[in-house]
Design a protein around this motif. Structure first.
Motif, PDB file in Angstrom:
ATOM      1  N   ALA A 287       0.825  -1.209   0.000  1.00 17.08           N
ATOM      2  CA  ALA A 287       0.000   0.000   0.000  1.00 17.08           C
ATOM      3  C   ALA A 287       0.857   1.257   0.000  1.00 17.08           C
ATOM      4  O   ALA A 287       0.624   2.181  -0.795  1.00 17.08           O
ATOM      5  N   ILE A 288       1.856   1.304   0.874  1.00 18.46           N
ATOM      6  CA  ILE A 288       2.708   2.490   0.942  1.00 18.46           C
ATOM      7  C   ILE A 288       3.525   2.637  -0.332  1.00 18.46           C
ATOM      8  O   ILE A 288       3.730   3.757  -0.825  1.00 18.46           O
ATOM      9  N   ARG A 289       3.965   1.534  -0.902  1.00 21.24           N
ATOM     10  CA  ARG A 289       4.723   1.602  -2.156  1.00 21.24           C
ATOM     11  C   ARG A 289       3.851   2.139  -3.292  1.00 21.24           C
ATOM     12  O   ARG A 289       4.323   2.910  -4.132  1.00 21.24           O
ATOM     13  N   ASN A 290       2.588   1.763  -3.318  1.00 23.52           N
ATOM     14  CA  ASN A 290       1.688   2.263  -4.360  1.00 23.52           C
ATOM     15  C   ASN A 290       1.373   3.749  -4.186  1.00 23.52           C
ATOM     16  O   ASN A 290       1.045   4.428  -5.162  1.00 23.52           O
ATOM     17  N   CYS A 291       1.460   4.238  -2.941  1.00 21.59           N
ATOM     18  CA  CYS A 291       1.112   5.636  -2.660  1.00 21.59           C
ATOM     19  C   CYS A 291       2.294   6.585  -2.814  1.00 21.59           C
ATOM     20  O   CYS A 291       2.109   7.813  -2.709  1.00 21.59           O
ATOM     21  N   ARG A 292       3.488   6.061  -3.048  1.00 18.33           N
ATOM     22  CA  ARG A 292       4.661   6.946  -3.130  1.00 18.33           C
ATOM     23  C   ARG A 292       4.609   7.808  -4.383  1.00 18.33           C
ATOM     24  O   ARG A 292       4.496   7.290  -5.492  1.00 18.33           O
ATOM     25  N   PRO A 293       4.675   9.131  -4.227  1.00 15.13           N
ATOM     26  CA  PRO A 293       4.678  10.011  -5.406  1.00 15.13           C
ATOM     27  C   PRO A 293       6.037   9.991  -6.100  1.00 15.13           C
ATOM     28  O   PRO A 293       7.069   9.716  -5.478  1.00 15.13           O
ATOM     29  N   LEU A 294       6.023  10.310  -7.391  1.00 13.40           N
ATOM     30  CA  LEU A 294       7.255  10.352  -8.177  1.00 13.40           C
ATOM     31  C   LEU A 294       7.866  11.751  -8.214  1.00 13.40           C
ATOM     32  O   LEU A 294       9.056  11.901  -8.472  1.00 13.40           O
ATOM     33  N   MET A 295       7.031  12.772  -7.986  1.00 10.08           N
ATOM     34  CA  MET A 295       7.478  14.166  -8.040  1.00 10.08           C
ATOM     35  C   MET A 295       6.942  14.908  -6.826  1.00 10.08           C
ATOM     36  O   MET A 295       6.022  14.457  -6.153  1.00 10.08           O
TER      37      MET A 295
ATOM     38  N   ALA B 174       4.016   9.599   1.233  1.00 11.70           N
ATOM     39  CA  ALA B 174       2.892   8.671   1.079  1.00 11.70           C
ATOM     40  C   ALA B 174       2.209   8.427   2.420  1.00 11.70           C
ATOM     41  O   ALA B 174       0.975   8.451   2.520  1.00 11.70           O
ATOM     42  N   MET B 175       3.016   8.222   3.465  1.00  8.44           N
ATOM     43  CA  MET B 175       2.447   8.015   4.794  1.00  8.44           C
ATOM     44  C   MET B 175       1.760   9.277   5.308  1.00  8.44           C
ATOM     45  O   MET B 175       0.719   9.206   5.976  1.00  8.44           O
TER      46      MET B 175
ATOM     47  N   SER C 154      -3.415  -0.908  -1.359  1.00  8.74           N
ATOM     48  CA  SER C 154      -2.699  -2.090  -1.861  1.00  8.74           C
ATOM     49  C   SER C 154      -3.244  -2.555  -3.201  1.00  8.74           C
ATOM     50  O   SER C 154      -2.577  -3.283  -3.942  1.00  8.74           O
ATOM     51  N   LYS C 155      -4.476  -2.122  -3.528  1.00 13.10           N
ATOM     52  CA  LYS C 155      -5.095  -2.448  -4.817  1.00 13.10           C
ATOM     53  C   LYS C 155      -5.109  -1.234  -5.749  1.00 13.10           C
ATOM     54  O   LYS C 155      -5.860  -1.222  -6.731  1.00 13.10           O
TER      55      LYS C 155
ATOM     56  N   ILE D 273      -4.456   7.206  -2.927  1.00 18.10           N
ATOM     57  CA  ILE D 273      -4.049   7.060  -4.328  1.00 18.10           C
ATOM     58  C   ILE D 273      -4.555   8.253  -5.144  1.00 18.10           C
ATOM     59  O   ILE D 273      -3.836   8.781  -6.007  1.00 18.10           O
ATOM     60  N   GLN D 274      -5.766   8.716  -4.849  1.00 16.02           N
ATOM     61  CA  GLN D 274      -6.290   9.894  -5.541  1.00 16.02           C
ATOM     62  C   GLN D 274      -5.463  11.137  -5.233  1.00 16.02           C
ATOM     63  O   GLN D 274      -5.220  11.962  -6.119  1.00 16.02           O
ATOM     64  N   ALA D 275      -5.032  11.268  -3.965  1.00 21.72           N
ATOM     65  CA  ALA D 275      -4.195  12.412  -3.594  1.00 21.72           C
ATOM     66  C   ALA D 275      -2.864  12.378  -4.333  1.00 21.72           C
ATOM     67  O   ALA D 275      -2.355  13.420  -4.775  1.00 21.72           O
ATOM     68  N   LYS D 276      -2.298  11.193  -4.493  1.00 21.08           N
ATOM     69  CA  LYS D 276      -1.045  11.066  -5.253  1.00 21.08           C
ATOM     70  C   LYS D 276      -1.251  11.444  -6.717  1.00 21.08           C
ATOM     71  O   LYS D 276      -0.428  12.155  -7.311  1.00 21.08           O
ATOM     72  N   GLN D 277      -2.351  10.992  -7.282  1.00 23.34           N
ATOM     73  CA  GLN D 277      -2.631  11.315  -8.682  1.00 23.34           C
ATOM     74  C   GLN D 277      -2.869  12.809  -8.887  1.00 23.34           C
ATOM     75  O   GLN D 277      -2.458  13.379  -9.903  1.00 23.34           O
ATOM     76  N   GLU D 278      -3.528  13.443  -7.906  1.00 22.12           N
ATOM     77  CA  GLU D 278      -3.734  14.894  -7.990  1.00 22.12           C
ATOM     78  C   GLU D 278      -2.406  15.640  -7.928  1.00 22.12           C
ATOM     79  O   GLU D 278      -2.205  16.639  -8.632  1.00 22.12           O
ATOM     80  N   LEU D 279      -1.501  15.158  -7.085  1.00 21.59           N
ATOM     81  CA  LEU D 279      -0.178  15.769  -7.004  1.00 21.59           C
ATOM     82  C   LEU D 279       0.564  15.637  -8.329  1.00 21.59           C
ATOM     83  O   LEU D 279       1.211  16.595  -8.795  1.00 21.59           O
ATOM     84  N   HIS D 280       0.474  14.481  -8.959  1.00 26.49           N
ATOM     85  CA  HIS D 280       1.133  14.276 -10.252  1.00 26.49           C
ATOM     86  C   HIS D 280       0.528  15.192 -11.326  1.00 26.49           C
ATOM     87  O   HIS D 280       1.256  15.721 -12.180  1.00 26.49           O
ATOM     88  N   LYS D 281      -0.798  15.400 -11.281  1.00 33.00           N
ATOM     89  CA  LYS D 281      -1.439  16.294 -12.250  1.00 33.00           C
ATOM     90  C   LYS D 281      -0.962  17.735 -12.069  1.00 33.00           C
ATOM     91  O   LYS D 281      -0.702  18.448 -13.043  1.00 33.00           O
TER      92      LYS D 281
END
Length: 205
Positions: free
Chosen positions: A111-119, A146-147, A177-178, A184-192
């Motif tokens: 779960a934490i690995r999936n939530c890690r942002p790239l930028m 992510a945490m 984790s899925k 996950i939405q917060a990470k995607q918003e950050l990437h956008k």
């Protein structure tokens, strides 16, 4: 000529001096200089269920220095995950059981690995204007962010009185984790947002 009494006394004194020097030379270093004893850190203790990601999650979630409460909440969440996953495993078909992860520590790590942002966005001032510039992020900081995002999601849900923190955290970890859930939405918003601000990338230097 020296009297026999004085000679024997001198020889005794010289013998005592030699013995004391020899004993000091042969003495253990711990007797000469006291060693500094430090307590073992909580995340270094030899416990069989010790996990780096879970320990870090406890430190990120704790509030007002109440680490024991945070640790209990995290481990209760892991217990809830294990119970939910086992119920799902028991109801699943034989060909589906191998795809269900029963280890809650593996679920938390995934779960934490999936939530890690790239930028990440970082303010850079040019002239009198501060620009939000996207920067690449290191693995350790991405894990922390992510945490932190998951912590804010759980606190917002708890503030609205949905349920206890342990249940919210368990639900969010299972969803992440899925590749689902609000973190996950917060990470995607950050990437956008980083993608929208890529025109300022030349300000990194």
């Amino acid at each position: 000529m020296m009297p026999p009494l004085m000679a024997s006394l001198r020889s005794s004194i010289s013998g005592i001096r030699m013995m004391s020097q020899t004993s000091v030379a042969l003495a253990h270093h711990s007797r000469l200089k006291p060693e500094k004893i430090t307590c073992m850190k909580s995340d270094e203790s030899p416990v069989f269920y010790r996990d780096h990601v879970v320990d870090k999650l406890v430190r990120v979630i704790l509030k007002d220095g109440k680490k024991e409460i945070a640790r209990n909440a995290v481990y209760d969440a892991l217990e809830i995950i294990k119970r939910r996953q086992y119920k799902q495993w028991a109801k699943a078909k034989e060909d589906e059981k191998s795809t269900i992860e029963l280890n809650p520590f593996v679920v938390a790590n995934t779960a934490i690995r999936n939530c890690r942002p790239l930028m990440k966005l970082q303010g850079v001032t040019r002239g009198a204007v501060t620009y939000q510039v996207p920067f690449p992020i290191e693995e350790s900081e991405a894990e922390f962010r992510a945490m932190k995002m998951m912590r804010e999601v759980c606190r917002q849900k708890a503030k609205h009185g949905e349920t206890h923190l342990k249940d919210i955290l368990a639900t969010e970890l299972l969803a992440a984790s899925k590749n689902e859930g609000l973190t996950i939405q917060a990470k995607q918003e950050l990437h956008k947002t980083c993608e929208a601000n890529r025109a300022f990338a030349h300000y990194r230097g």
